[in-house]
Design a protein around this motif. Structure first.
Motif, PDB file in Angstrom:
ATOM      1  N   SER A  49      38.350  40.437  48.455  1.00 49.11           N
ATOM      2  CA  SER A  49      37.726  40.971  47.251  1.00 49.11           C
ATOM      3  C   SER A  49      38.755  41.094  46.135  1.00 49.11           C
ATOM      4  O   SER A  49      39.647  41.945  46.194  1.00 49.11           O
ATOM      5  CB  SER A  49      37.106  42.349  47.526  1.00 49.11           C
ATOM      6  OG  SER A  49      36.563  42.903  46.341  1.00 49.11           O
ATOM      7  N   ASN A  57      36.561  34.821  35.186  1.00 48.42           N
ATOM      8  CA  ASN A  57      36.884  36.057  35.898  1.00 48.42           C
ATOM      9  C   ASN A  57      36.364  36.017  37.331  1.00 48.42           C
ATOM     10  O   ASN A  57      35.403  35.318  37.655  1.00 48.42           O
ATOM     11  CB  ASN A  57      36.294  37.267  35.159  1.00 48.42           C
ATOM     12  CG  ASN A  57      37.158  37.698  33.994  1.00 48.42           C
ATOM     13  OD1 ASN A  57      38.363  37.880  34.149  1.00 48.42           O
ATOM     14  ND2 ASN A  57      36.556  37.838  32.821  1.00 48.42           N
ATOM     15  N   THR A  95      38.883  41.254  41.786  1.00 48.82           N
ATOM     16  CA  THR A  95      38.103  41.392  40.556  1.00 48.82           C
ATOM     17  C   THR A  95      39.056  41.382  39.370  1.00 48.82           C
ATOM     18  O   THR A  95      40.102  42.041  39.402  1.00 48.82           O
ATOM     19  CB  THR A  95      37.289  42.698  40.563  1.00 48.82           C
ATOM     20  OG1 THR A  95      36.356  42.653  41.653  1.00 48.82           O
ATOM     21  CG2 THR A  95      36.521  42.867  39.260  1.00 48.82           C
ATOM     22  N   THR A  96      38.700  40.639  38.318  1.00 47.63           N
ATOM     23  CA  THR A  96      39.551  40.541  37.126  1.00 47.63           C
ATOM     24  C   THR A  96      38.726  40.741  35.865  1.00 47.63           C
ATOM     25  O   THR A  96      37.500  40.580  35.860  1.00 47.63           O
ATOM     26  CB  THR A  96      40.236  39.163  37.041  1.00 47.63           C
ATOM     27  OG1 THR A  96      39.248  38.152  36.792  1.00 47.63           O
ATOM     28  CG2 THR A  96      40.988  38.835  38.318  1.00 47.63           C
ATOM     29  N   THR A  97      39.420  41.080  34.783  1.00 50.32           N
ATOM     30  CA  THR A  97      38.865  40.997  33.438  1.00 50.32           C
ATOM     31  C   THR A  97      39.895  40.293  32.566  1.00 50.32           C
ATOM     32  O   THR A  97      41.082  40.243  32.895  1.00 50.32           O
ATOM     33  CB  THR A  97      38.554  42.383  32.833  1.00 50.32           C
ATOM     34  OG1 THR A  97      39.792  43.098  32.629  1.00 50.32           O
ATOM     35  CG2 THR A  97      37.639  43.194  33.741  1.00 50.32           C
ATOM     36  N   ASP A 130      34.834  38.223  40.505  1.00 52.71           N
ATOM     37  CA  ASP A 130      34.003  39.407  40.697  1.00 52.71           C
ATOM     38  C   ASP A 130      33.805  39.621  42.198  1.00 52.71           C
ATOM     39  O   ASP A 130      32.951  38.991  42.822  1.00 52.71           O
ATOM     40  CB  ASP A 130      32.650  39.216  39.997  1.00 52.71           C
ATOM     41  CG  ASP A 130      31.755  40.458  40.098  1.00 52.71           C
ATOM     42  OD1 ASP A 130      32.260  41.512  40.545  1.00 52.71           O
ATOM     43  OD2 ASP A 130      30.578  40.359  39.736  1.00 52.71           O
ATOM     44  N   ASN A 131      34.673  40.475  42.773  1.00 53.13           N
ATOM     45  CA  ASN A 131      34.670  40.700  44.228  1.00 53.13           C
ATOM     46  C   ASN A 131      34.761  39.367  44.973  1.00 53.13           C
ATOM     47  O   ASN A 131      34.087  39.152  45.989  1.00 53.13           O
ATOM     48  CB  ASN A 131      33.426  41.474  44.666  1.00 53.13           C
ATOM     49  CG  ASN A 131      33.430  42.898  44.143  1.00 53.13           C
ATOM     50  OD1 ASN A 131      34.464  43.571  44.160  1.00 53.13           O
ATOM     51  ND2 ASN A 131      32.283  43.364  43.660  1.00 53.13           N
ATOM     52  N   THR A 132      35.599  38.488  44.463  1.00 57.60           N
ATOM     53  CA  THR A 132      35.696  37.121  44.970  1.00 57.60           C
ATOM     54  C   THR A 132      36.671  37.037  46.130  1.00 57.60           C
ATOM     55  O   THR A 132      37.725  37.669  46.132  1.00 57.60           O
ATOM     56  CB  THR A 132      36.162  36.177  43.843  1.00 57.60           C
ATOM     57  OG1 THR A 132      35.257  36.296  42.738  1.00 57.60           O
ATOM     58  CG2 THR A 132      36.202  34.734  44.306  1.00 57.60           C
ATOM     59  N   SER A 165      42.658  44.003  43.726  1.00 59.11           N
ATOM     60  CA  SER A 165      42.473  43.166  44.907  1.00 59.11           C
ATOM     61  C   SER A 165      42.764  43.961  46.169  1.00 59.11           C
ATOM     62  O   SER A 165      43.506  44.956  46.137  1.00 59.11           O
ATOM     63  CB  SER A 165      43.389  41.940  44.840  1.00 59.11           C
ATOM     64  OG  SER A 165      43.208  41.114  45.968  1.00 59.11           O
TER      65      SER A 165
END
Length: 268
Positions: free
Chosen positions: A220, A229, A222-224, A231-233, A256
């Motif tokens: 998981s 971006n 997540t970025t901005t 998202d819980n990737t 992360s």
């Protein structure tokens, strides 16, 4: 029983403002939160900004053959100045390593100028960069290690196993802000113990960037602030990794569940 609230991770801030020229409109900070800066030089060609970072460092440590690079490379980067005067001005505080690469005349030259020589040829289990980081952390660190930034020149390029050894050092010292630099890019570790704010200096870095899960997969992230971006990737080798992403905003945030490598390109 009421559910336990999730523990909020502290925020770590990152900035490449140490690369801003002295004439930049904003006052360049040597590192995140005005950190104390140490410089490590490894045995690869000096990047063009080596004199600038040298002037901003509180301590300069050459890892073995890195002393040759300073001796030969600083006069080449400052062609309008007398080479002997350059070598006297850009004197390492310490030369440390197993001493298998530094040339005898270079070692003698700097020793005569007062450089401390630390021979650790007995230790063949750690890399020269590991030795230098441990030495700085023990002898020159700020009271709070979060206020120490170590900038490393020459960590990228050359032999791939050396590069991987240098990246491994980032994982061995996750509580210290260590930045690996070349003419083309910079790399640092984003520890899973923190959320991260990366303050982007668009005049000197980007737009290309990457987030790479070296060490273990991320289930998981997540970025901005990026064009694409996360998202819980989930990311892993053999699966998705975020390369050739683009910085869109002045601030990028990353959270992360595993340690990640952040890299961004540097403008010429």
């Amino acid at each position: 029983m009421a559910p336990t609230a999730p523990t909020q991770r502290p925020t770590m801030r990152h900035s490449s403002a140490f690369l801003l020229p002295s004439t930049a409109p904003s006052s360049p900070a040597p590192g995140p939160d005005d950190a104390a800066v140490a410089l490590v030089v490894l045995n690869q060609p000096l990047p063009r900004f080596a004199p600038l970072l040298w002037s901003r460092a509180a301590v300069r440590v050459c890892a073995d053959g890195g002393a040759n690079r300073v001796f030969d490379g600083m006069p080449a980067l400052l062609p309008g100045q007398d080479p002997d005067e350059v070598r006297a001005s850009y004197k390492p505080d310490v030369i440390k390593g197993d001493m298998d690469s530094v040339r005898p005349e270079v070692k003698e030259h700097y020793s005569n100028l007062g450089t401390r020589i630390v021979d650790e040829s007995h230790d063949q289990d750690t890399t020269d960069l590991h030795k230098c980081i441990a030495f700085i952390a023990e002898n020159y660190s700020a009271t709070n290690k979060s206020n120490l930034s170590i900038l490393v020149l020459g960590a990228l390029g050359g032999r791939f196993d050396h590069e991987m050894g240098n990246i491994n050092v980032l994982h061995l010292f996750p509580s210290i802000n260590i930045v690996l630099l070349s003419d083309d890019c910079l790399i640092f570790l984003l520890s899973k113990m923190h959320t991260h704010e990366i303050h982007v200096e668009k005049s000197i870095e980007g737009p290309h960037c990457g987030l790479i899960p070296i060490g273990m997969p991320s289930t998981s992230t997540t970025t901005t602030g990026l064009r694409w971006n996360l998202d819980n990737t989930s990311m892993s080798f053999g699966g998705l990794i975020s390369t050739s992403n683009i910085v869109e905003e002045d601030k990028v945030t990353v959270t992360s569940d595993s340690d990640l490598m952040w890299t961004t390109s540097l403008r010429k």
